[in-house]
Design a protein around this motif. Structure first.
Motif, PDB file in Angstrom:
ATOM      1  N   VAL A  26       0.839  -1.204   0.000  1.00 33.87           N
ATOM      2  CA  VAL A  26       0.000   0.000   0.000  1.00 33.87           C
ATOM      3  C   VAL A  26       0.872   1.251   0.000  1.00 33.87           C
ATOM      4  O   VAL A  26       0.633   2.208  -0.757  1.00 33.87           O
ATOM      5  CB  VAL A  26      -0.954  -0.010   1.218  1.00 33.87           C
ATOM      6  N   GLN A  27       1.885   1.237   0.842  1.00 33.91           N
ATOM      7  CA  GLN A  27       2.779   2.406   0.913  1.00 33.91           C
ATOM      8  C   GLN A  27       3.448   2.701  -0.426  1.00 33.91           C
ATOM      9  O   GLN A  27       3.697   3.849  -0.779  1.00 33.91           O
ATOM     10  CB  GLN A  27       3.842   2.185   1.991  1.00 33.91           C
ATOM     11  N   ARG A  28       3.771   1.639  -1.158  1.00 32.14           N
ATOM     12  CA  ARG A  28       4.486   1.795  -2.427  1.00 32.14           C
ATOM     13  C   ARG A  28       3.524   1.955  -3.603  1.00 32.14           C
ATOM     14  O   ARG A  28       3.969   2.078  -4.741  1.00 32.14           O
ATOM     15  CB  ARG A  28       5.333   0.548  -2.701  1.00 32.14           C
ATOM     16  N   GLY A  29       2.235   1.856  -3.352  1.00 30.06           N
ATOM     17  CA  GLY A  29       1.281   1.950  -4.452  1.00 30.06           C
ATOM     18  C   GLY A  29       1.281   0.723  -5.352  1.00 30.06           C
ATOM     19  O   GLY A  29       0.924   0.807  -6.525  1.00 30.06           O
ATOM     20  N   VAL A  30       1.684  -0.394  -4.804  1.00 25.87           N
ATOM     21  CA  VAL A  30       1.710  -1.637  -5.578  1.00 25.87           C
ATOM     22  C   VAL A  30       0.379  -2.365  -5.400  1.00 25.87           C
ATOM     23  O   VAL A  30      -0.089  -2.534  -4.266  1.00 25.87           O
ATOM     24  CB  VAL A  30       2.888  -2.532  -5.119  1.00 25.87           C
ATOM     25  N   ALA A  31      -0.226  -2.785  -6.507  1.00 27.78           N
ATOM     26  CA  ALA A  31      -1.497  -3.510  -6.442  1.00 27.78           C
ATOM     27  C   ALA A  31      -1.282  -4.877  -5.804  1.00 27.78           C
ATOM     28  O   ALA A  31      -0.236  -5.504  -5.986  1.00 27.78           O
ATOM     29  CB  ALA A  31      -2.084  -3.671  -7.841  1.00 27.78           C
ATOM     30  N   ILE A  32      -2.285  -5.330  -5.057  1.00 26.82           N
ATOM     31  CA  ILE A  32      -2.161  -6.562  -4.280  1.00 26.82           C
ATOM     32  C   ILE A  32      -3.060  -7.640  -4.847  1.00 26.82           C
ATOM     33  O   ILE A  32      -4.266  -7.436  -5.021  1.00 26.82           O
ATOM     34  CB  ILE A  32      -2.554  -6.291  -2.809  1.00 26.82           C
ATOM     35  N   GLY A  33      -2.479  -8.797  -5.131  1.00 21.66           N
ATOM     36  CA  GLY A  33      -3.262  -9.938  -5.559  1.00 21.66           C
ATOM     37  C   GLY A  33      -3.082 -11.098  -4.611  1.00 21.66           C
ATOM     38  O   GLY A  33      -2.055 -11.210  -3.938  1.00 21.66           O
ATOM     39  N   ALA A  34      -4.102 -11.950  -4.546  1.00 21.65           N
ATOM     40  CA  ALA A  34      -3.993 -13.160  -3.720  1.00 21.65           C
ATOM     41  C   ALA A  34      -3.254 -14.229  -4.511  1.00 21.65           C
ATOM     42  O   ALA A  34      -3.473 -14.400  -5.708  1.00 21.65           O
ATOM     43  CB  ALA A  34      -5.380 -13.654  -3.335  1.00 21.65           C
ATOM     44  N   HIS A  35      -2.396 -14.978  -3.822  1.00 16.75           N
ATOM     45  CA  HIS A  35      -1.564 -15.999  -4.452  1.00 16.75           C
ATOM     46  C   HIS A  35      -1.812 -17.318  -3.713  1.00 16.75           C
ATOM     47  O   HIS A  35      -0.940 -17.833  -3.022  1.00 16.75           O
ATOM     48  CB  HIS A  35      -0.095 -15.555  -4.308  1.00 16.75           C
ATOM     49  N   PRO A  36      -3.026 -17.859  -3.879  1.00 15.44           N
ATOM     50  CA  PRO A  36      -3.394 -19.050  -3.101  1.00 15.44           C
ATOM     51  C   PRO A  36      -2.722 -20.307  -3.631  1.00 15.44           C
ATOM     52  O   PRO A  36      -2.326 -20.367  -4.796  1.00 15.44           O
ATOM     53  CB  PRO A  36      -4.905 -19.119  -3.283  1.00 15.44           C
ATOM     54  N   SER A  37      -2.666 -21.298  -2.765  1.00 12.20           N
ATOM     55  CA  SER A  37      -1.866 -22.495  -3.038  1.00 12.20           C
ATOM     56  C   SER A  37      -2.572 -23.745  -2.525  1.00 12.20           C
ATOM     57  O   SER A  37      -3.528 -23.674  -1.761  1.00 12.20           O
ATOM     58  CB  SER A  37      -0.528 -22.344  -2.304  1.00 12.20           C
ATOM     59  N   PHE A  38      -2.062 -24.877  -2.932  1.00 12.88           N
ATOM     60  CA  PHE A  38      -2.397 -26.116  -2.220  1.00 12.88           C
ATOM     61  C   PHE A  38      -1.960 -25.969  -0.764  1.00 12.88           C
ATOM     62  O   PHE A  38      -1.053 -25.190  -0.466  1.00 12.88           O
ATOM     63  CB  PHE A  38      -1.649 -27.300  -2.845  1.00 12.88           C
ATOM     64  N   PRO A  39      -2.557 -26.745   0.133  1.00 15.32           N
ATOM     65  CA  PRO A  39      -2.126 -26.682   1.544  1.00 15.32           C
ATOM     66  C   PRO A  39      -0.823 -27.451   1.706  1.00 15.32           C
ATOM     67  O   PRO A  39      -0.828 -28.665   1.877  1.00 15.32           O
ATOM     68  CB  PRO A  39      -3.280 -27.362   2.290  1.00 15.32           C
ATOM     69  N   ASP A  40       0.293 -26.771   1.658  1.00 17.53           N
ATOM     70  CA  ASP A  40       1.583 -27.473   1.568  1.00 17.53           C
ATOM     71  C   ASP A  40       2.712 -26.543   1.968  1.00 17.53           C
ATOM     72  O   ASP A  40       3.506 -26.099   1.137  1.00 17.53           O
ATOM     73  CB  ASP A  40       1.765 -27.958   0.114  1.00 17.53           C
ATOM     74  N   LEU A  41       2.778 -26.278   3.259  1.00 18.84           N
ATOM     75  CA  LEU A  41       3.795 -25.358   3.756  1.00 18.84           C
ATOM     76  C   LEU A  41       5.184 -25.955   3.591  1.00 18.84           C
ATOM     77  O   LEU A  41       6.125 -25.279   3.191  1.00 18.84           O
ATOM     78  CB  LEU A  41       3.520 -25.094   5.244  1.00 18.84           C
ATOM     79  N   GLN A  42       5.295 -27.238   3.891  1.00 12.49           N
ATOM     80  CA  GLN A  42       6.611 -27.867   3.861  1.00 12.49           C
ATOM     81  C   GLN A  42       7.145 -27.961   2.430  1.00 12.49           C
ATOM     82  O   GLN A  42       8.340 -27.840   2.193  1.00 12.49           O
ATOM     83  CB  GLN A  42       6.503 -29.252   4.485  1.00 12.49           C
ATOM     84  N   GLY A  43       6.252 -28.174   1.486  1.00 12.25           N
ATOM     85  CA  GLY A  43       6.665 -28.313   0.093  1.00 12.25           C
ATOM     86  C   GLY A  43       6.557 -27.007  -0.681  1.00 12.25           C
ATOM     87  O   GLY A  43       6.762 -26.996  -1.894  1.00 12.25           O
TER      88      GLY A  43
END
Lengths: 260, 260, 260, 260
Positions: free
Chosen positions: C58-75
């Motif tokens: 927000v501070q930098r004026g950069v647009a934000i998108g969601a980057h969703p994933s499979f449930p896989d923190l370790q991988g």
């Protein structure tokens, strides 16, 4: 009974509760099985559930096996996933070791290892994955038996690598002519009637092999009968089966850990 | 050196990477420590990281200890939490067993257990929690040493319960007169200068006890020196310390696993 | 510039730290991209990392998108897995909503959604999976653009279902004649040289389509250029690219959220 | 009924299943409550469970609230833990947003937020923690009501910060003179008899305040009655209570979302 008469035991999956959630009737199953496949925390079974399950199994004289899974608590280990072989092996060692640690605290030892869910299903059909699984077990203990479905890639991998293997058939599932289970979706895949399940098992033991839906016999040693806990009739089937097996001399005195 | 001259070793936390994320300079630390406290998956260290850490430690001749934690990956085990004693014990057994399983696959054995983070901090001050921790270790193996800060509740619990204990002091941390560490927020809490850290350690070894910030000596055996990996100077401090300890005859030949 | 001159923006994956572990040079990337794909906790990015990433964007004026994933923190979301469509859709909604919640607290709004890792790769090739993904996004907001690789099943699914789509090409990756990326293992798959990556992008913009390794042009609108953060040259490439794009009039004033 | 007669509604915790594990009788509770506190994945409720719970609540006209928790699936959010305020706030926003995302896909909107388990208990007694919780909610939506126990630190924090608050009393729990619940361990802490629970609620509504075990009245508005789902009598109590409240004119027509 002749000298070559084989004995069998009964196995079931146990310890599949997690935290505040319970699953299965472990108390009832522990009274009728010889061998428990205990969840190791990746698909079910937190450490406390694992310890209590081990403790009860020890009290009942039930042999304890590790039931490792893909890392998939939410999917109960039923989601197919792809893991690098080295990663999967580390996960198997982690889970087997974790259960062995709880066993050690309860004065017990692991009697076997049986993969769970999607991992087991995939490794029954995929020779490379089966070898990956067996190699992990072998790295842990080359004398610890794998409990595997008869006529599966897991059996073949264990034999090829020299790992002891205990072969199981399913009491309540119909088989195809290639030795695979009839998929659950199909009619007749599951034998809900305890009498039919018992008859199915006795037919296989007497034939010395898997009896398929079409009546073919696929010869195989049979060391253990898997009774699932996920149907309402499961405990009833297991009790009936145990009774019949005992009457006909198929249960070893003391049972628990047959030698492969 | 006289006959009663004690030797010491160096220990550090290792294997704290997780999945795609790396942490610490394990390669460099493995060259200077005798004893690695290996994360067990609950605060860091997935199974593959654990296996690789064990493998490297074996190659370097570094003794391997379990470094179990509260279940807190996101908080790196630094969040204080309250667990029922029975539950915490099961978690400790699970983690110790898991690492032991990976050790077994690499031909290694556990040399000690050292709690991590908030668990360690809380158990150093809380006698009941300390007993809970020691009882779990004892249930696993009554001969496996606990690695604990000198003058802590963990030391007292181990002595009271008869569990072997290795006592550690910290190379880069100042002590209060009650034997506790000066909290990190306070000035002088951390000795960033490697020369000062080395001098601090040598002063304690020569005095036969913890030397506090005010100059008091709290007598204690010292078996191991903890070098943290989380400061930029950590590896440099560890190297200097090792050099000085070697010159003055404080390192056992072969080192690794001193007897408590 | 003529009236039909299209502008493009730069996008990159951000917020991929987790707990005590850091990843990527988010500060540097936020200075050169217009659009951030922010990890939503399933492969990276705990809630605090997410909030801080949103705040900086927000501070930098950069647009934000969601980057969703499979449930896989370790991988790190790179493991292929099979999920029931209904389950995957719920996971996508969960992740998109979670990031939207943090955006709301920071006075921002989601500008797009871009699937991560194995989910993205699989959905680029699997039409049914692509539809599953687009349907979830559509259930959340039928006006929220999907950011998808040009010539992918994801693009086709978005068009078929009427979901707005922003098409991206990769600055540092070579393409096959079918529009797919040359797999990373193959020689020439990754353009490590920033000059070559910039030339590749400019060639595609001027040609109005993907320029494949063999020189073919696959016509497509290009709305966004993806600069990866996982190579050492990534930031350097992104800076050079931005400079050249600006000089040649390809950057919209204000940029950020082009209309599909 | 006079003009100042207040109406109340019934609330209960729902959606506390997870993956293969089920908990509670959501179907039955959805028929008797006006307001559901829906688990957000941190102590229970995976995304699919959440979506289904939201869908059913919408079908029944039951208002949906977020029921965020400490990150503690294994302990069902009942373990006390210490989190940095900034971290806890990010977690609350993440959970509220995630549920809001699923609501949005089902055409619903959040009606309130009610913290779960140990977080709720701690925030009822700890003024600083209560402010941390309310600030997170306020950052998300300054008009979204907090559902909080009457006479708690949470109520005070909401009032101090100007966040709307709905005050609840418990149908089946006895109160101390300080307004806190009698701890579960003590005799008489839980009113198992549905008739007694109903009488307790009616006494409080008629007195216009909490009626403590000793008979004191602590005046307070009462907006909602919490009926727990974790006792066998819970559904029965809820049904009886609803019936009596309806007879005596305490239920608003349409109910669901009373104004604070």
């Amino acid at each position: 009974m002749t000298a070559d008469h084989r004995t069998v035991d009964l196995n079931a999956d146990l310890g599949e509760s997690f935290g505040a959630w319970t699953m299965g009737d472990d108390e009832a199953l522990l009274e009728v099985v010889d061998r428990a496949n205990v969840a190791c925390g990746f698909h079910a079974g937190d450490p406390l559930v694992m310890r209590r399950t081990v403790r009860r199994a020890v009290q009942r004289g039930v042999a304890i096996g590790a039931h490792p899974s893909f890392p998939d608590l939410q999917g109960f280990g039923r989601r197919r996933m792809e893991l690098a072989p080295e990663e999967l092996q580390a996960m198997l060692l982690y889970q087997i070791g974790a259960l062995a640690g709880l066993c050690r605290a309860e004065g017990a030892r692991l009697a076997h290892v049986k993969p769970h869910g999607a991992l087991n299903n995939m490794a029954c059909a995929d020779e490379a994955l089966a070898r990956t699984v067996v190699q992990a077990l072998q790295a842990y203990d080359p004398a610890l038996p794998l409990l595997a479905p008869a006529h599966s890639a897991l059996e073949r991998a264990a034999r090829a690598l020299g790992q002891p293997v205990l072969l199981e058939v399913f009491a309540d599932r119909a088989y195809q002519d290639d030795g695979q289970l009839v998929p659950r979706g199909q009619p007749g895949a599951v034998l809900h009637d305890p009498d039919k399940a018992v008859a199915h098992v006795m037919a296989m033991l007497q034939a010395g092999g898997i009896v398929t839906r079409s009546g073919r016999v696929l010869p195989t040693p049979i060391h253990s009968i898997c009774v699932h806990g996920d149907s309402p009739q499961a405990v009833q089937t297991a009790r009936r089966l145990r009774q019949v097996l005992a009457q006909r001399g198929w249960l070893a005195p003391g049972a628990g850990v047959p030698v492969a």
